[in-house]
Design an enzyme around this catalytic site. Structure first.
Site, short mmCIF file in Angstrom:
data_model
loop_
_atom_site.label_atom_id
_atom_site.label_comp_id
_atom_site.label_asym_id
_atom_site.label_seq_id
_atom_site.Cartn_x
_atom_site.Cartn_y
_atom_site.Cartn_z
N ARG A 211 -2.34 11.38 -36.93
CA ARG A 211 -3.55 12.08 -36.31
C ARG A 211 -3.65 12.87 -37.39
NH1 ARG A 211 -3.23 12.54 -30.48
NH2 ARG A 211 -2.44 10.02 -29.65
N GLU A 213 -4.27 15.49 -38.04
CA GLU A 213 -4.81 17.08 -37.56
C GLU A 213 -4.79 17.93 -38.49
OE1 GLU A 213 -4.71 17.74 -34.51
OE2 GLU A 213 -2.71 15.79 -33.87
N ARG A 219 3.35 23.05 -33.51
CA ARG A 219 3.66 21.39 -32.17
C ARG A 219 3.07 20.64 -32.71
NH1 ARG A 219 0.66 21.72 -28.39
NH2 ARG A 219 -1.54 23.53 -29.16
N HIS A 220 2.53 20.01 -33.73
CA HIS A 220 1.23 19.13 -34.87
C HIS A 220 2.29 18.28 -35.45
CE1 HIS A 220 -1.22 20.69 -32.03
NE2 HIS A 220 -1.36 19.58 -32.06
N GLU A 352 2.24 20.73 -23.57
CA GLU A 352 2.53 18.96 -23.49
C GLU A 352 2.91 18.69 -24.18
OE1 GLU A 352 -1.55 18.10 -23.97
OE2 GLU A 352 -0.59 15.98 -24.52
N SER A 355 0.71 12.10 -21.96
CA SER A 355 -0.54 12.07 -21.30
C SER A 355 -0.60 10.69 -20.81
CB SER A 355 -1.91 12.27 -22.21
OG SER A 355 -2.19 13.53 -22.73
N ARG A 403 8.33 16.07 -29.22
CA ARG A 403 8.35 17.78 -28.77
C ARG A 403 9.22 17.46 -27.44
NH1 ARG A 403 1.70 18.28 -27.44
NH2 ARG A 403 1.20 18.79 -29.80
P1 ATP Z 1 -2.37 18.21 -28.02
O1 ATP Z 1 -3.81 18.63 -27.06
O2 ATP Z 1 -0.60 18.91 -27.60
O3 ATP Z 1 -3.00 18.84 -29.32
P2 ATP Z 1 -3.44 15.89 -27.57
O4 ATP Z 1 -3.76 15.28 -26.18
O5 ATP Z 1 -3.62 15.82 -28.26
O6 ATP Z 1 -2.20 16.77 -27.82
P3 ATP Z 1 -2.20 13.28 -26.77
O7 ATP Z 1 -2.94 12.76 -27.86
O8 ATP Z 1 -2.54 13.14 -25.47
O9 ATP Z 1 -2.00 14.75 -27.31
O10 ATP Z 1 -0.87 12.01 -26.62
C1 ATP Z 1 0.28 12.10 -26.04
C2 ATP Z 1 1.37 12.94 -26.33
O11 ATP Z 1 1.38 12.96 -27.85
C3 ATP Z 1 1.17 14.68 -26.42
O12 ATP Z 1 1.49 14.50 -25.68
C4 ATP Z 1 1.83 14.88 -27.24
O13 ATP Z 1 3.33 15.14 -26.99
C5 ATP Z 1 1.90 14.12 -28.78
N1 ATP Z 1 1.38 14.25 -29.84
C6 ATP Z 1 0.21 14.24 -29.91
N2 ATP Z 1 -0.22 14.56 -30.68
C7 ATP Z 1 0.42 14.66 -31.98
C8 ATP Z 1 0.70 15.33 -32.95
N3 ATP Z 1 0.14 15.76 -33.40
N4 ATP Z 1 2.23 16.06 -32.98
C9 ATP Z 1 3.51 15.48 -32.64
N5 ATP Z 1 2.96 15.27 -31.38
C10 ATP Z 1 2.15 14.47 -30.61
#
Ligand code: ATP
Length: 429
Positions: A211, A213, A219-220, A352, A355, A403
């Site tokens: 991702r 980001e 957290r990311h 979180e 998902s 996470r």
């Molecule tokens: P957030 O809102 O916390 O950025 P997200 O809603 O984008 O997460 P999802 O696409 O639902 O995340 O991804 C499922 C799971 O993958 C998340 O619950 C989280 O545990 C993990 N996750 C997502 N993006 C990241 C990231 N950039 N770094 C670490 N873990 C991630």
């Protein structure tokens, strides 16, 4: 190479001849004695060298810290040392000398700043408590894998170089793929669903998700480990139950395997009680509102709002029935009210971890959902095609392994749960 591990020494008979290989963590010289603390992956032991047995004691006392050595000697379980056991050394081979000074201390009481630690990660990871984090990560994953196997899932590997976005276009990493445009995969979502159509109707994957980001947060990561499942002939309720049990089994395997690692980290962990509480998005809005935080319908729950919810539910809980506007195109709308979906997040306090949802399995509804989300169905033809020739109802989830570690081990930064983190500014080591 024949060797004994320091972690096994206590269980050997007193006086056993042993061979220890590891790093010279500490060297202390007295007049007629040199003490060398040797560390390996299982612990450490003090080796005592007596002048009467060694002609090269002066050389030994100038041995640089973190050199790789092999020591042979007799195990002494009657030792007065703090550990209660030591090795009375009869020989030492210096296998590889470490340069000094070290860019990062291994046993310094004050921890270096995070950047220095990450720049010298191979040394940082030599600190026993850092090793504990990754041993626990391995056991956690092992427990989850074992559970999923028992539930008749098979582990699969899907492509990481892909042509289409799964979680929305903004945070994609483009890659040069000959004449075509391609991306690093954000999640295995589309491929796990295609596998449900392939007749392998319970799959899981442990793999990297990418991702882009934009901002550095605690957290990311830009590359994290996603534990994903997809199950056919299922709905969100069965997928949630699979998730809470998988997390429980992962934690139980850690409790079984890693008691000394948990002790080193100063942690007491218990196996969580299942089922975890389920609370709806609307209830969360109400809790936030009663604490003065207003979340308009269709907006994501802010960290501030989730803090209030987390206080009420402690530890693990599910937030269910999210609005359609907040969930990806593949999420199944609720039959009775399509403003909401059969979806859920697994939370730990305000964080979180996972998902998941029941997915759309009807190709016409799927095409409609693409349009609503402003996506072009023709870009996803390879995916929709799999829905036209007999697609079972299905559900699944994606869990961020780092996470989960972060919350379980109370780590303040997700990078602590990653060997070589990738973030906005870091791509080496
Ligand atoms: P957030 O809102 O916390 O950025 P997200 O809603 O984008 O997460 P999802 O696409 O639902 O995340 O991804 C499922 C799971 O993958 C998340 O619950 C989280 O545990 C993990 N996750 C997502 N993006 C990241 C990231 N950039 N770094 C670490 N873990 C991630």
């Amino acid at each position: 190479m024949e060797r004994n591990f320091t972690g096994d020494l206590r269980n050997l008979p007193d006086g056993t001849n042993v061979i220890i290989m590891g790093w010279a963590q500490e060297i202390r010289s007295l007049k007629n004695l040199v003490f060398v603390v040797i560390r390996d992956s299982t612990g450490q032991v003090q080796a005592t060298f007596k002048r009467e047995n060694f002609s090269n004691m002066d050389q030994l006392s100038t041995l640089s810290r973190e050199s790789v050595i092999r020591v042979e000697g007799k195990l002494n379980l009657q030792s007065k040392s703090k550990a209660g056991f030591e090795v009375e050394a009869s020989s030492i081979n210096v296998i590889n000398v470490s340069e000094s000074p070290l860019p990062l201390g291994i046993i310094d009481p004050v921890e270096a700043d995070f950047e220095t630690r990450l720049n010298n990660r191979f040394l940082d990871l030599r600190k026993p408590v850092k090793g504990s984090i990754f041993r626990i990560k391995s056991s956690m994953l092992w427990g989850i894998r074992e559970y999923l196997h028992q539930q008749n899932f098979i582990e699969v590997q899907t492509p990481k170089i892909v042509a289409a976005a799964t979680e929305g276009g903004a945070d994609l990493f483009p890659v040069e793929y000959f004449e075509k445009e391609a991306y690093l995969n954000q999640s295995p979502q589309l491929y796990k669903e295609i596998l449900i159509a392939s007749g392998i109707d319970r799959v899981f994957e442990v793999g990297p998700a990418f991702r882009a980001e934009e901002h550095n947060t605690v957290r990311h990561l830009n590359e994290f480990t996603s534990v994903d499942i997809e199950m056919g002939f299922s709905d969100h309720h069965s997928a949630m139950s699979m998730l809470e049990n998988a997390v429980k089994k992962g934690i139980e395997n850690v409790l079984k395997t890693n008691s000394s690692d948990l002790q080193a980290l100063g942690l007491k962990i218990e196996s969580p009680k299942v089922p975890f509480p389920r609370i709806s998005y609307e209830e969360c809005r109400k809790i936030a509102s009663s604490n003065g935080v207003e979340i308009p319908f269709g907006e994501d729950l802010s960290v501030e709002a989730l803090k209030f919810v987390g206080e009420k539910f402690h530890d693990f809980y599910f937030i269910v029935d999210w609005p359609s506007s907040l969930r990806p195109f593949y999420t199944m709308p609720k039959e009775e009210d399509d403003r909401y979906t059969n979806s859920y997040d697994l939370q730990y306090r305000e964080k979180e971890i996972t998902s998941g949802a029941q997915r759309v399995h009807n190709p016409d509804l799927l095409t409609k959902r693409f349009m609503e989300k402003g996506l072009k169905p023709e870009n996803f033809e390879f995916y929709i095609k799999a829905f036209r020739y007999g697609m079972p109802p299905h559900a699944g989830w994606g869990l961020g392994l780092e996470r989960l570690l972060m919350i379980l081990l109370d780590l303040q930064n997700i990078r602590e749960a990653t060997l070589f983190p990738r973030d906005r500014t870091r791509i080496v080591p």
